[in-house]
Design a protein around this motif. Structure first.
Motif, PDB file in Angstrom:
ATOM      1  N   THR A 245      -3.578  18.621  10.548  1.00 19.10           N
ATOM      2  CA  THR A 245      -3.540  18.779  12.013  1.00 19.10           C
ATOM      3  C   THR A 245      -4.881  19.339  12.476  1.00 19.10           C
ATOM      4  OG1 THR A 245      -1.163  19.230  11.932  1.00 19.10           O
ATOM      5  CG2 THR A 245      -2.338  19.813  13.953  1.00 19.10           C
ATOM      6  N   PRO A 246      -5.642  18.584  13.281  1.00 18.33           N
ATOM      7  CA  PRO A 246      -5.380  17.193  13.655  1.00 18.33           C
ATOM      8  C   PRO A 246      -5.659  16.271  12.471  1.00 18.33           C
ATOM      9  CG  PRO A 246      -7.519  17.845  14.494  1.00 18.33           C
ATOM     10  CD  PRO A 246      -6.919  19.083  13.879  1.00 18.33           C
ATOM     11  N   ARG A 247      -4.955  15.168  12.439  1.00 10.63           N
ATOM     12  CA  ARG A 247      -5.115  14.275  11.292  1.00 10.63           C
ATOM     13  C   ARG A 247      -6.323  13.358  11.508  1.00 10.63           C
ATOM     14  NH1 ARG A 247       0.233  10.868  12.684  1.00 10.63           N
ATOM     15  NH2 ARG A 247      -0.692   9.333  14.109  1.00 10.63           N
ATOM     16  N   PRO A 248      -6.875  12.840  10.420  1.00 10.37           N
ATOM     17  CA  PRO A 248      -7.995  11.894  10.548  1.00 10.37           C
ATOM     18  C   PRO A 248      -7.577  10.644  11.314  1.00 10.37           C
ATOM     19  CG  PRO A 248      -7.818  12.719   8.291  1.00 10.37           C
ATOM     20  CD  PRO A 248      -6.583  13.165   9.007  1.00 10.37           C
ATOM     21  N   THR A 249      -8.522  10.046  11.974  1.00 10.38           N
ATOM     22  CA  THR A 249      -8.262   8.778  12.660  1.00 10.38           C
ATOM     23  C   THR A 249      -8.758   7.589  11.839  1.00 10.38           C
ATOM     24  OG1 THR A 249     -10.373   8.858  13.859  1.00 10.38           O
ATOM     25  CG2 THR A 249      -8.440   9.900  14.908  1.00 10.38           C
ATOM     26  N   ALA A 250      -9.438   7.862  10.731  1.00 10.33           N
ATOM     27  CA  ALA A 250      -9.926   6.792   9.858  1.00 10.33           C
ATOM     28  C   ALA A 250      -9.944   7.301   8.422  1.00 10.33           C
ATOM     29  CB  ALA A 250     -11.321   6.325  10.282  1.00 10.33           C
ATOM     30  N   ALA A 251      -9.712   6.388   7.481  1.00 10.85           N
ATOM     31  CA  ALA A 251      -9.749   6.738   6.058  1.00 10.85           C
ATOM     32  C   ALA A 251     -10.490   5.651   5.298  1.00 10.85           C
ATOM     33  CB  ALA A 251      -8.340   6.903   5.508  1.00 10.85           C
ATOM     34  N   VAL A 252     -11.442   6.081   4.465  1.00  7.67           N
ATOM     35  CA  VAL A 252     -12.195   5.176   3.598  1.00  7.67           C
ATOM     36  C   VAL A 252     -11.697   5.405   2.167  1.00  7.67           C
ATOM     37  CG1 VAL A 252     -14.474   4.503   2.767  1.00  7.67           C
ATOM     38  CG2 VAL A 252     -14.193   5.321   5.127  1.00  7.67           C
ATOM     39  N   TYR A 253     -11.340   4.324   1.475  1.00  9.36           N
ATOM     40  CA  TYR A 253     -10.809   4.420   0.121  1.00  9.36           C
ATOM     41  C   TYR A 253     -11.822   3.868  -0.884  1.00  9.36           C
ATOM     42  CZ  TYR A 253      -6.244   5.438   2.169  1.00  9.36           C
ATOM     43  OH  TYR A 253      -5.202   6.010   2.866  1.00  9.36           O
ATOM     44  N   ALA A 254     -11.809   4.441  -2.106  1.00 14.09           N
ATOM     45  CA  ALA A 254     -12.814   4.076  -3.104  1.00 14.09           C
ATOM     46  C   ALA A 254     -12.578   2.713  -3.729  1.00 14.09           C
ATOM     47  CB  ALA A 254     -12.866   5.136  -4.204  1.00 14.09           C
ATOM     48  N   ASN A 255     -11.401   2.107  -3.540  1.00 13.32           N
ATOM     49  CA  ASN A 255     -11.223   0.715  -3.933  1.00 13.32           C
ATOM     50  C   ASN A 255     -10.145   0.068  -3.068  1.00 13.32           C
ATOM     51  OD1 ASN A 255      -8.675   1.293  -5.077  1.00 13.32           O
ATOM     52  ND2 ASN A 255      -9.473   1.399  -7.158  1.00 13.32           N
ATOM     53  N   ASP A 256     -10.039  -1.249  -3.148  1.00 14.13           N
ATOM     54  CA  ASP A 256      -9.119  -1.987  -2.284  1.00 14.13           C
ATOM     55  C   ASP A 256      -7.662  -1.701  -2.613  1.00 14.13           C
ATOM     56  OD1 ASP A 256     -11.205  -3.127  -0.920  1.00 14.13           O
ATOM     57  OD2 ASP A 256     -11.104  -5.073  -1.926  1.00 14.13           O
ATOM     58  N   ASP A 276      -3.528   3.746  15.098  1.00 12.81           N
ATOM     59  CA  ASP A 276      -3.547   5.193  14.869  1.00 12.81           C
ATOM     60  C   ASP A 276      -4.498   5.600  13.751  1.00 12.81           C
ATOM     61  OD1 ASP A 276      -1.460   5.427  16.775  1.00 12.81           O
ATOM     62  OD2 ASP A 276       0.030   5.004  15.222  1.00 12.81           O
ATOM     63  N   LEU A 277      -4.670   4.716  12.785  1.00 11.52           N
ATOM     64  CA  LEU A 277      -5.507   5.021  11.613  1.00 11.52           C
ATOM     65  C   LEU A 277      -6.261   3.767  11.202  1.00 11.52           C
ATOM     66  CD1 LEU A 277      -6.154   7.189   9.321  1.00 11.52           C
ATOM     67  CD2 LEU A 277      -4.447   5.936   7.965  1.00 11.52           C
ATOM     68  N   SER A 278      -7.584   3.822  11.241  1.00 14.87           N
ATOM     69  CA  SER A 278      -8.404   2.738  10.702  1.00 14.87           C
ATOM     70  C   SER A 278      -8.564   2.934   9.204  1.00 14.87           C
ATOM     71  CB  SER A 278      -9.777   2.712  11.376  1.00 14.87           C
ATOM     72  OG  SER A 278      -9.683   2.207  12.697  1.00 14.87           O
ATOM     73  N   VAL A 279      -8.544   1.826   8.450  1.00 13.72           N
ATOM     74  CA  VAL A 279      -8.597   1.896   6.982  1.00 13.72           C
ATOM     75  C   VAL A 279      -9.687   0.956   6.479  1.00 13.72           C
ATOM     76  CG1 VAL A 279      -7.357   1.396   4.838  1.00 13.72           C
ATOM     77  CG2 VAL A 279      -6.176   2.545   6.728  1.00 13.72           C
ATOM     78  N   ILE A 280     -10.489   1.461   5.520  1.00 15.01           N
ATOM     79  CA  ILE A 280     -11.537   0.654   4.883  1.00 15.01           C
ATOM     80  C   ILE A 280     -11.400   0.790   3.363  1.00 15.01           C
ATOM     81  CG2 ILE A 280     -14.031   0.357   4.547  1.00 15.01           C
ATOM     82  CD1 ILE A 280     -14.503   1.290   7.347  1.00 15.01           C
ATOM     83  N   GLY A 281     -11.518  -0.334   2.668  1.00 22.21           N
ATOM     84  CA  GLY A 281     -11.485  -0.340   1.209  1.00 22.21           C
ATOM     85  C   GLY A 281     -12.861  -0.530   0.604  1.00 22.21           C
ATOM     86  N   TYR A 282     -12.881  -0.842  -0.696  1.00 24.31           N
ATOM     87  CA  TYR A 282     -14.154  -1.047  -1.396  1.00 24.31           C
ATOM     88  C   TYR A 282     -13.929  -2.055  -2.516  1.00 24.31           C
ATOM     89  CZ  TYR A 282     -18.933   0.576  -2.219  1.00 24.31           C
ATOM     90  OH  TYR A 282     -20.308   0.661  -2.281  1.00 24.31           O
ATOM     91  N   ASP A 283     -14.652  -3.154  -2.510  1.00 23.07           N
ATOM     92  CA  ASP A 283     -14.703  -4.198  -3.542  1.00 23.07           C
ATOM     93  C   ASP A 283     -14.566  -5.593  -2.954  1.00 23.07           C
ATOM     94  OD1 ASP A 283     -15.207  -2.699  -5.814  1.00 23.07           O
ATOM     95  OD2 ASP A 283     -13.087  -2.522  -6.371  1.00 23.07           O
ATOM     96  N   ASP A 284     -13.840  -5.754  -1.826  1.00 25.30           N
ATOM     97  CA  ASP A 284     -13.556  -7.057  -1.231  1.00 25.30           C
ATOM     98  C   ASP A 284     -12.901  -7.985  -2.249  1.00 25.30           C
ATOM     99  OD1 ASP A 284     -13.370  -8.912   0.805  1.00 25.30           O
ATOM    100  OD2 ASP A 284     -15.314  -9.819   0.360  1.00 25.30           O
ATOM    101  N   LEU A 285     -11.818  -7.500  -2.861  1.00 24.70           N
ATOM    102  CA  LEU A 285     -11.048  -8.310  -3.786  1.00 24.70           C
ATOM    103  C   LEU A 285     -10.187  -9.300  -2.996  1.00 24.70           C
ATOM    104  CD1 LEU A 285      -9.981  -5.497  -6.246  1.00 24.70           C
ATOM    105  CD2 LEU A 285     -11.879  -7.108  -6.481  1.00 24.70           C
ATOM    106  N   PRO A 286      -9.713 -10.377  -3.631  1.00 25.09           N
ATOM    107  CA  PRO A 286      -8.933 -11.389  -2.900  1.00 25.09           C
ATOM    108  C   PRO A 286      -7.743 -10.817  -2.143  1.00 25.09           C
ATOM    109  CG  PRO A 286      -9.586 -12.250  -5.039  1.00 25.09           C
ATOM    110  CD  PRO A 286     -10.021 -10.808  -5.015  1.00 25.09           C
ATOM    111  N   LEU A 287      -7.104  -9.770  -2.684  1.00 27.25           N
ATOM    112  CA  LEU A 287      -5.924  -9.222  -2.004  1.00 27.25           C
ATOM    113  C   LEU A 287      -6.262  -8.685  -0.616  1.00 27.25           C
ATOM    114  CD1 LEU A 287      -5.778  -5.796  -2.006  1.00 27.25           C
ATOM    115  CD2 LEU A 287      -5.629  -6.228  -4.444  1.00 27.25           C
TER     116      LEU A 287
END
Length: 345
Positions: A245-256, A276-287
């Motif tokens: 609180t307050p919570r993040p509005t975006a999260a970056v993850y170390a892999n997809d 409510d939450l933007s999400v970003i991954g890492y690797d750009d795998l097919p999934l």
């Protein structure tokens, strides 16, 4: 019946010279790293005992196997849940298979001495021509071991200290991290979390540092949650960051894989992605292209990187191959899992 004559062995020579049997092998075969003083002592001991290596055995040991090894220190369930390795091996095989080389993939688990024993066994039994290494660790014990074994080795990635083996590093390897932060800041996000990989991995430490630096450049403070590259780790980390609180509005993850688990966890908890939450991954795998919403992620050319590492190892193994440019720098691929920051509460 006459007394049986004891034929000297390599162990007798090692004992007489006060060295290991591996050192004896290096001395007589002139392979690996060994001091001239040690080599002279070994050869003198062999001469005194009347011992010489079997020429047939030496020829067999030094023959080309046209096989390289990738020894992975992970549990089978963790490796099976990480599509990153599928892409990596696809790239490696794209260089090995056309030239008649095979890949020996060996999982050792994370407990005990299985990893060290595997390297020693494969090298000393002459089962492989060289080794591919991934995921350099802080205080990585493999580098000293490989110097001792004297086999060609290529590390895909970056070591923490001095360069112990040949390295193939992506150009600007952390450009992707910087790009994710710049993208989120442009969208108005000010509370950005990072879900990292294991803290003993060199690339995890470098990426986390790059994340801190990029946020600091934007006048923001980073909050890092350990995720250890697993689904369970991603779920736990996401639950923790959403409880803030307050919570993040975006999260970056170390892999997809973790990013997809993070999106699912957020939606289960009633948090909308990306509203409510933007999400970003890492690797750009097919999934990343088949989930909903489609995942914004960093394309770090995993397949091309695997091919580059394999090609360099083949060169070290004696194959005459022209150099090729390394894979391009990581780049951000923007899809539907990121959006403008929600209005302040």
């Amino acid at each position: 019946m006459g007394r049986q004559v004891h034929r000297p062995t390599i162990k007798d020579v090692a004992a007489r010279a006060g060295v290991s049997t591996a050192a004896v092998s290096k001395a007589v075969n002139r392979s690996g790293r060994i001091s001239e003083e040690t080599r002279r002592r070994v050869l003198a001991a062999a001469d005194e005992l009347g011992w010489s290596p079997s020429s047939a055995a030496s020829a067999l040991k030094n023959a080309r196997t046209r096989t390289v090894a990738l020894i992975v220190r992970r549990e089978t369930d963790v490796l099976g849940s990480d599509p990153h390795f599928t892409e990596l091996i696809d790239g490696v095989e794209s260089e090995l298979a056309p030239r008649g080389y095979g890949l020996l993939l060996h999982l050792t688990g994370t407990a005990g001495t299985g990893e060290t024993e595997a390297y020693r066994r494969f090298a000393q039994e002459g089962r492989v021509d060289g080794f591919l290494l991934t995921e350099s660790r802080i205080g990585d014990p493999r580098f000293a071991l490989l110097r001792e074994l004297g086999k060609p080795a290529v590390l895909l990635g970056k070591a923490a200290g001095t360069d112990p083996v040949e390295q193939v590093v992506l150009p600007e390897p952390h450009a992707g991290v910087t790009g994710t932060v710049e993208h989120l800041v442009r969208l108005g996000h000010r509370r950005i979390a990072y879900v990292s990989g294991p803290d003993d991995r060199v690339h995890s430490a470098f990426r986390a540092a790059a994340f801190h630096e990029a946020l600091a450049a934007a006048g923001l403070t980073a909050e890092v949650f350990p995720g250890d590259f697993t689904e369970h780790g991603a779920v736990r980390a996401t639950e923790r960051l959403l409880a803030r609180t307050p919570r993040p509005t975006a999260a970056v993850y170390a892999n997809d894989s973790m990013a997809v688990c993070g999106m699912s966890t957020a939606q289960r908890l009633g948090v909308r992605v990306p509203q409510d939450l933007s999400v970003i991954g890492y690797d750009d795998l097919p999934l990343s292209r088949w989930v909903h919403p489609r995942l914004t992620t960093v394309d770090q050319c995993v397949k091309d990187a695997g091919a580059s590492a394999a090609r360099r190892l083949l060169q070290l193994c004696g194959e005459e191959l022209p150099d090729r440019p390394l894979a391009r720098a990581p780049r951000l691929v923007v899809r539907e899992s990121t959006a403008a920051a929600p209005p302040p509460d």
